[in-house]
Design an enzyme around this catalytic site. Structure first.
Site, mmCIF file in Angstrom:
data_model
loop_
_atom_site.group_PDB
_atom_site.id
_atom_site.type_symbol
_atom_site.label_atom_id
_atom_site.label_comp_id
_atom_site.label_asym_id
_atom_site.label_seq_id
_atom_site.Cartn_x
_atom_site.Cartn_y
_atom_site.Cartn_z
ATOM 1 C CG ASP A 32 -3.368 -0.888 -6.546
ATOM 2 O OD1 ASP A 32 -2.773 -0.057 -6.716
ATOM 3 O OD2 ASP A 32 -3.818 -1.191 -5.352
ATOM 4 C CG ASP A 219 -3.828 -0.713 -1.438
ATOM 5 O OD1 ASP A 219 -3.162 0.099 -1.302
ATOM 6 O OD2 ASP A 219 -3.869 -1.367 -2.578
HETATM 7 C C1 483 Z 1 -3.487 6.636 0.597
HETATM 8 C C2 483 Z 1 -3.021 5.184 -0.036
HETATM 9 C C3 483 Z 1 -1.646 5.085 -0.327
HETATM 10 C C4 483 Z 1 -1.310 3.836 -0.743
HETATM 11 C C5 483 Z 1 -1.802 3.169 -2.117
HETATM 12 N N1 483 Z 1 -1.512 2.340 -2.452
HETATM 13 C C6 483 Z 1 -0.633 1.995 -3.347
HETATM 14 O O1 483 Z 1 0.050 2.741 -3.962
HETATM 15 C C7 483 Z 1 -0.343 0.477 -3.775
HETATM 16 N N2 483 Z 1 0.495 0.343 -4.580
HETATM 17 C C8 483 Z 1 0.214 -0.004 -6.196
HETATM 18 C C9 483 Z 1 1.382 -0.042 -6.650
HETATM 19 N N3 483 Z 1 2.220 0.204 -5.799
HETATM 20 C C10 483 Z 1 1.871 0.389 -4.766
HETATM 21 C C11 483 Z 1 -3.299 3.701 -1.929
HETATM 22 C C12 483 Z 1 -3.713 5.107 -1.480
#
Ligand code: 483
Length: 329
Positions: A32, A219
Site C-alpha cells: 500500500d 495509492d
Molecule cells: C488521504 C488518503 C485517503 C486514502 C488512503 N488510502 C487508504 O486508506 C488505502 N487503504 C489501505 C487499506 N484500506 C484502504 C491514503 C490517504
C-alpha cells in the site's frame, strides 16, 4: 541487489496481494503506497478474527525481538482500522531482506479486514512520517532496503484481472515501452503526492485546467480513483443515465451506457488517459454498474488508485523523489 514479487488481484481487482516472508513465516500482504505501516494478522488475535487468515506467530520465529511498550493504531480512508503491538524481525520480499524491520502485530482489527481472508496484513510503501508506531515511528521496508538496492526505486506493474509485479531496485525495461513520464513528488504529507492541474473527458477531450484541483497521490492500496467533486460530477454529466446512489455509495450508471475516456494530469507534463470501458468498475446486477471514478468526499487530495495504476507501469523513485508512469510493454 534487486527483488521481484507477484501482485495477485482480489475480486474486482479491489486490491493486490504479494508474498512476504517474516521470520521464516510466509504471509500474503497488500502493498500500500498510501500508508507506511507493515502490520500482520498475529496469533494474539481472537480466533474469530483470524479464522481463514495466515497469522504470524512471533514465538515460532528465532529472529523476532519484541519492541516492548510500543503500540500502533491505524485508520484507512475506507474506514477500516487496526491496532496492536510491535517487534522487529527479518522481512524478505523477492529475495531482498531487511534484517531488523519493524513488524506490527495486530491484536484488534475492523470487520473489513476479518472478512478479507486472502489478506494477512498490509505493507506500507509510503513515507515513515505517517508511520503510526508510538512513541517512536519506524521506517518502512523500502526506506530500510533503499541503500542496498541497485537503484533506490520500486515499480508497480499491476494488471487487470491478472497477476502483476512489484520490483525493488530496478526499472525493468521488459515491463514498459516508450518514455517514463515523471513528476516531482512532495512527500511531506507522507504520500507519493504530486500536482494534477488538469483533466480531459472524451476521446479528443480538450484539457480542462483546474487551478482548484487538489493534489493527487499514487495509492496502490485504494481500489478506485477518488476525485474532487467538481471533476467527478463533470465526468458523469457526460454519461447518460448516471446518478449518485447513496445506497451504493457513489455514482452508478446503466451498464449499457457509453463511457467517455478520462485523463488526469500527472504533474504538468503528461496526461494519463483511461479508456471509457475502464471506468466500469463493478456490475451490481439489474443492469446497474458502479463507476471506477468516485468522489474523494472533499478530502483535499485526489487518490489515484488501482483503477488507474493497473493500466500503466508505475515508477516510485525514492532517490530522486519522483513518480513516473509509462505504457506497459
Ligand atoms: C488521504 C488518503 C485517503 C486514502 C488512503 N488510502 C487508504 O486508506 C488505502 N487503504 C489501505 C487499506 N484500506 C484502504 C491514503 C490517504
Amino acid at each position: 541487489e534487486t527483488g521481484q514479487v507477484t501482485a495477485s488481484p482480489e475480486q474486482n481487482d479491489s486490491e493486490y496481494l504479494s508474498p512476504v516472508t517474516i521470520g521464516g513465516q510466509p504471509l500474503t500482504l497488500d502493498f500500500d503506497t498510501g500508508s507506511a505501516d507493515l502490520w500482520v494478522f498475529s496469533n494474539s488475535l481472537p480466533s474469530s478474527d483470524s479464522a481463514g487468515h495466515v497469522t504470524f506467530d512471533p514465538s515460532k520465529s528465532s529472529t523476532f525481538t519484541p519492541y516492548s511498550g510500543a503500540t500502533w493504531q491505524i485508520a484507512y480512508g475506507d474506514g477500516s482500522s487496526a491496532t496492536g503491538s510491535v517487534g522487529f524481525d527479518s522481512v524478505t520480499i523477492g529475495g531482498v531482506t531487511v534484517a531488523h524491520q519493524a513488524v506490527e502485530l495486530a491484536d484488534n482489527l475492523s470487520g473489513a479486514f476479518v472478512q478479507d481472508t486472502q489478506n494477512d496484513g498490509l505493507l506500507g510503501l509510503g513515507f515513515s512520517t505517517i508511520n503510526t508506531i508510538q512513541t517512536q515511528r519506524q521506517k518502512t521496508f523500502f526506506e530500510n532496503i533503499m541503500p542496498s538496492l541497485a537503484l533506490p526505486v520500486f515499480t508497480a506493474n499491476l494488471q487487470a484481472d491478472a497477476s502483476g509485479t512489484y520490483t525493488f531496485g530496478a526499472i525493468d525495461a521488459a515491463q514498459y515501452s516508450g518514455p517514463i513520464h515523471y513528476t516531482a513528488i512532495d512527500s511531506s504529507a507522507g504520500f507519493w503526492q504530486f500536482p494534477s492541474p488538469s483533466y480531459t473527458i472524451g476521446s479528443n477531450g480538450a484539457s480542462v485546467p483546474c487551478t482548484t484541483c487538489s493534489p493527487a497521490i499514487a495509492d496502490t492500496g485504494t481500489s478506485l480513483v477518488l476525485l474532487d467533486d467538481d471533476v467527478v460530477a463533470a465526468y458523469y454529466a457526460q454519461v447518460s443515465g448516471a446518478s449518485q446512489d447513496q445506497s451504493q455509495g457513489g455514482y452508478v450508471f446503466p451498464c449499457s451506457a457509453s463511457l467517455p475516456d478520462f485523463g488526469v494530469a500527472i504533474g504538468s507534463g503528461y496526461t494519463a488517459v483511461l479508456a471509457g470501458k475502464e471506468i466500469l468498475y463493478e456490475d451490481l446486477g439489474g443492469g446497474v454498474c458502479y463507476g471506477g471514478l468516485q468522489s474523494n468526499a472533499g478530502q483535499g487530495v485526489q487518490i489515484f488508485g488501482d483503477v488507474l495504476l493497473r493500466h500503466f507501469f508505475a515508477v516510485f523513485d525514492g532517490g530522486a523523489k519522483r513518480f513516473g508512469l509509462a505504457k506497459k510493454a
